[in-house]
Design an enzyme around this catalytic site. Sequence first.
Site, PDB file in Angstrom:
ATOM      1  N   SER A 254     -11.815  11.975 104.343  1.00  0.00           N
ATOM      2  CA  SER A 254     -12.234  11.606 102.994  1.00  0.00           C
ATOM      3  C   SER A 254     -12.144  10.098 102.837  1.00  0.00           C
ATOM      4  CB  SER A 254     -11.354  12.291 101.957  1.00  0.00           C
ATOM      5  OG  SER A 254     -10.064  11.724 102.001  1.00  0.00           O
ATOM      6  N   LYS A 255     -12.410   9.656 101.625  1.00  0.00           N
ATOM      7  CA  LYS A 255     -12.480   8.226 101.349  1.00  0.00           C
ATOM      8  C   LYS A 255     -11.254   7.457 101.799  1.00  0.00           C
ATOM      9  CE  LYS A 255     -14.874   5.443  98.066  1.00  0.00           C
ATOM     10  NZ  LYS A 255     -16.267   5.857  98.145  1.00  0.00           N
ATOM     11  N   ARG A 256     -10.098   8.081 101.666  1.00  0.00           N
ATOM     12  CA  ARG A 256      -8.906   7.299 101.997  1.00  0.00           C
ATOM     13  C   ARG A 256      -8.758   7.090 103.512  1.00  0.00           C
ATOM     14  NH1 ARG A 256      -4.914  11.019 103.187  1.00  0.00           N
ATOM     15  NH2 ARG A 256      -5.859  13.058 102.869  1.00  0.00           N
TER      16      ARG A 256
END
Length: 496
Positions: A254-256
């Site tokens: 995901s984005k992180r």
Amino acid sequence: MTNLFRVRYAPSPTGYPHVGNIRTALFNWLFARHHGGSFIVRIEDTDVTRKVEDAMQTILDGLRWLGLDWDEGPEVGGKYGPYFQSQRLEVYREAAERLVSQGDAYHCYCSPQRLEEMRAEQVRRKQPPGYDRHCRDLSQEERSLKEVEGITPVVRFKTPLSGPTRFDDLIRGQMVFDNNTLDDFILLKSDGYPTYHLASVVDDHLMEISHVLRAEEWLSSTPRHLLLYQALGFEPPQFAHLPMILGSDRAKLSKRHGAVSITEYQQQGYLPEAMVNFMALLGWSLDDRTEILSRQQLIDNFSLERVSQTAAIFNRDKLNWMNGVYIRSLTLEDFTQRVLPFLNNGLPRRVKRPLSIDYVRQIMPLVQERARTLSDVAGRTSLAEAPELAEFFFVEELDYTPSLLIGKNMSQSSAFKALETARERIELLEAFDAESLEAVLRPLAEELGLKTGQLFGTLRIAVTGRTAAPPLFQTMAVLGKKQCLKRIAVAITKLR
Ligand code: GLU
């Protein structure tokens, strides 16, 4: 002759393409190119409510950037088109109607409100979710009544209530699903648009897709698809479900974990050839060892037998390393051309444009060894450890803490003396190249009673403003005599 290898990448334009999506595209492309087959792009744009305006262009741009050319699909067309599902509504409607008239599907008139209550009830009773088949056996009379009320029905599949659905997944082997775990899923929505299940099956059949290579998340849809193939009298393609991609903390990517959209990697200065190599190894390997594989080697060696069943781990450090390997393999001119847009965008506004290409050409050999991304060269980098390799070559004023000029075991006055003397010696130089600089500055250290590291460290800060920079004498030679003298003078003032 029919093409035995026709595969498709079927993105939904509901968001930007992330690494997982593009890995699917890549594996399909490699499979097609390996077998001399066709790679088809089909846009699954039937979810009108979730459509993202520029998603499709971003997807196609991403494929183009990576060199994943498609034989049929948007922009190129092909004889199985149109390749946008929103332009094929008629074929889905026909298929749905056929299934209804055969008795394999039925009209469902349940209101959203009823379905909601049903769901709430299922939750309360801790029952598995799924349609309760309320409309499955409506009589002709009951149906007419609903029609009179003016309710537009959806079409649902009459899923067999028992028995298994089996198939051989090319990666995961024999798969068995109990039909009683499947509900009567929707085929056609009340707005006339098909669901993914119906559209996917109808199109894979009509487009003569031989192999469906897709993400593992679709595995549970496959029994539904097989039942549909059977009911429609179509021969199903072969299925291969690609392993998930997890972050290094084993959580879903995901984005992180860094960039999400493939275009972000492009903007951050990753090379498409590195990206292709890196993504090819997300779930596939040649021999569990070889890391660097050219596009041609990937095509030559790709096979589903070597796709793993277990999740692939996305390792950002490995990507950075690999990108560095590819950067160093570029010719100097190629590297220069690729860096130029990053310099133009990344250097501070105050640096005068257009940049001198001759000057840039002199700098590039000094940074190519160290850059891990193209944006490393010019700032605005995501890699904190290697920021702005070349910015100091371009800016007029350097920004650094004066105390950095005083190296380890040095005093303010010894640093001052070092700079003053270096300035004098440099002023006398006729030829201002790396050798001449070294010839005067190396002996100077001893003369001043300093270690070379101390003198060079002080000079490095003075001329680059950085503790780590490309080789000092070459750097000074590129900066030129005037600029070096100016910077040393500034350093002397800063020390005072
Ligand atoms: N449209 C689906 C997606 O976005 C395609 C799934 C499939 O390949 O069948 O992933």
